[in-house]
Design a protein around this motif. Structure first.
Motif, PDB file in Angstrom:
ATOM      1  N   VAL A  92      -7.001  -4.376   7.366  1.00 48.77           N
ATOM      2  CA  VAL A  92      -5.753  -4.035   6.702  1.00 48.77           C
ATOM      3  C   VAL A  92      -4.812  -5.231   6.831  1.00 48.77           C
ATOM      4  CG1 VAL A  92      -3.801  -2.446   6.655  1.00 48.77           C
ATOM      5  CG2 VAL A  92      -6.073  -1.607   7.270  1.00 48.77           C
ATOM      6  N   PRO A  93      -4.366  -5.777   5.693  1.00 51.03           N
ATOM      7  CA  PRO A  93      -3.453  -6.924   5.769  1.00 51.03           C
ATOM      8  C   PRO A  93      -2.110  -6.521   6.372  1.00 51.03           C
ATOM      9  CG  PRO A  93      -3.881  -6.293   3.476  1.00 51.03           C
ATOM     10  CD  PRO A  93      -4.679  -5.378   4.343  1.00 51.03           C
ATOM     11  N   GLN A  94      -1.554  -7.427   7.165  1.00 49.55           N
ATOM     12  CA  GLN A  94      -0.226  -7.181   7.729  1.00 49.55           C
ATOM     13  C   GLN A  94       0.777  -8.053   6.990  1.00 49.55           C
ATOM     14  OE1 GLN A  94      -0.246  -7.636  11.943  1.00 49.55           O
ATOM     15  NE2 GLN A  94      -1.788  -6.043  12.242  1.00 49.55           N
ATOM     16  N   GLY A  95       1.869  -7.473   6.671  1.00 48.40           N
ATOM     17  CA  GLY A  95       2.863  -8.190   5.896  1.00 48.40           C
ATOM     18  C   GLY A  95       3.873  -8.933   6.751  1.00 48.40           C
ATOM     19  N   ARG A  96       4.595  -9.808   6.072  1.00 47.82           N
ATOM     20  CA  ARG A  96       5.711 -10.531   6.687  1.00 47.82           C
ATOM     21  C   ARG A  96       6.922 -10.364   5.789  1.00 47.82           C
ATOM     22  NH1 ARG A  96       3.554 -16.496   7.874  1.00 47.82           N
ATOM     23  NH2 ARG A  96       1.486 -15.876   8.478  1.00 47.82           N
ATOM     24  N   ASN A  97       8.046 -10.219   6.411  1.00 46.89           N
ATOM     25  CA  ASN A  97       9.299 -10.082   5.656  1.00 46.89           C
ATOM     26  C   ASN A  97       9.229  -8.975   4.604  1.00 46.89           C
ATOM     27  OD1 ASN A  97      10.186 -12.325   7.117  1.00 46.89           O
ATOM     28  ND2 ASN A  97       9.449 -13.739   5.563  1.00 46.89           N
ATOM     29  N   GLY A  98       8.533  -7.894   4.956  1.00 45.35           N
ATOM     30  CA  GLY A  98       8.465  -6.758   4.044  1.00 45.35           C
ATOM     31  C   GLY A  98       7.448  -6.904   2.930  1.00 45.35           C
ATOM     32  N   LYS A  99       6.715  -8.016   2.881  1.00 47.74           N
ATOM     33  CA  LYS A  99       5.708  -8.221   1.829  1.00 47.74           C
ATOM     34  C   LYS A  99       4.309  -8.066   2.435  1.00 47.74           C
ATOM     35  CE  LYS A  99       8.494 -11.511  -0.774  1.00 47.74           C
ATOM     36  NZ  LYS A  99       8.572 -12.882  -1.272  1.00 47.74           N
ATOM     37  N   VAL A 100       3.510  -7.209   1.823  1.00 48.73           N
ATOM     38  CA  VAL A 100       2.139  -6.997   2.278  1.00 48.73           C
ATOM     39  C   VAL A 100       1.198  -7.632   1.246  1.00 48.73           C
ATOM     40  CG1 VAL A 100       0.373  -5.280   2.845  1.00 48.73           C
ATOM     41  CG2 VAL A 100       2.771  -4.845   3.430  1.00 48.73           C
ATOM     42  N   PRO A 101       0.351  -8.571   1.676  1.00 49.08           N
ATOM     43  CA  PRO A 101      -0.549  -9.216   0.718  1.00 49.08           C
ATOM     44  C   PRO A 101      -1.639  -8.258   0.244  1.00 49.08           C
ATOM     45  CG  PRO A 101      -1.053  -9.946   2.940  1.00 49.08           C
ATOM     46  CD  PRO A 101       0.167  -9.086   3.033  1.00 49.08           C
ATOM     47  N   THR A 102      -2.145  -8.519  -0.936  1.00 51.36           N
ATOM     48  CA  THR A 102      -3.285  -7.755  -1.444  1.00 51.36           C
ATOM     49  C   THR A 102      -4.541  -8.248  -0.733  1.00 51.36           C
ATOM     50  OG1 THR A 102      -3.804  -9.350  -3.182  1.00 51.36           O
ATOM     51  CG2 THR A 102      -2.211  -7.593  -3.733  1.00 51.36           C
ATOM     52  N   THR A 103      -5.616  -7.509  -0.888  1.00 52.44           N
ATOM     53  CA  THR A 103      -6.888  -7.928  -0.300  1.00 52.44           C
ATOM     54  C   THR A 103      -7.303  -9.285  -0.867  1.00 52.44           C
ATOM     55  OG1 THR A 103      -7.537  -5.615  -0.072  1.00 52.44           O
ATOM     56  CG2 THR A 103      -9.292  -7.241   0.067  1.00 52.44           C
TER      57      THR A 103
END
Length: 173
Positions: A92-103
């Motif tokens: 599961v990708p973890q986001g930064r600054n409220g943005k979660v990357p797609t796979t």
């Protein structure tokens, strides 16, 4: 003349050779490199064609990267393959600054890092899992060779006896 190899029991050869696959799987687990996805599907086949017995380990193309690693390069590894790996591993990708990357974005980032830094399997100490497993399997490989050789010798002995019996009856006439 009938083939002297045809009487070898493929089932016993397959069952014996399966022990090698079990050793490889066990060694992957010991190294913390549990094969997943396509890598978990490697098999060992036993075949007989044109008087030739073939014992073959079948691995997907990805095995070499897990086994050997990859040096830094100007080329990126295939993003699609990394994306599939992420899905199989259920990362599961973890986001930064409220943005979660797609796979896909996560796969691209991993590919870029591998391109820059390379990749070496976890716990890599210069001994590769398959190489170590085959060395460990040497007694089983010798057993397989002996099974084939013994059956060949038995069949050859019968053929020789048949030929000489035929010569004896030919000379007495």
């Amino acid at each position: 003349m009938a083939s002297t190899y045809q009487n070898i029991d493929l089932t016993s050869l397959f069952d014996t050779s399966k022990q090698i696959v079990d050793i490889i799987r066990s060694n992957y687990l010991k190294e913390g490199m549990l094969p997943q996805g396509k890598l978990a599907s490697f098999t060992w086949t036993v075949a007989y064609n044109n008087n030739l017995y073939q014992l073959q380990l079948m691995l997907p193309p990805e095995w070499k990267w897990v086994e050997l690693g990859r040096r830094p390069s100007t080329k990126m590894p295939p993003v699609n393959a990394i994306e599939n790996w992420i899905k199989v591993r259920q990362l599961v990708p973890q986001g930064r600054n409220g943005k979660v990357p797609t796979t896909r974005q996560m796969a691209f980032a991993i590919a870029k890092k591998i391109q820059r830094e390379g990749f070496y399997s976890p716990n890599h100490q210069g001994k590769h899992v398959i190489e170590k497993s085959l060395q460990e399997s040497e007694p089983i490989i010798i057993q397989l060779c002996n099974m084939i050789t013994n059956k060949f010798n038995e069949s050859l002995d019968k053929e020789i006896v048949t030929v000489f019996d035929g010569l004896d009856s030919f000379q007495t006439k």
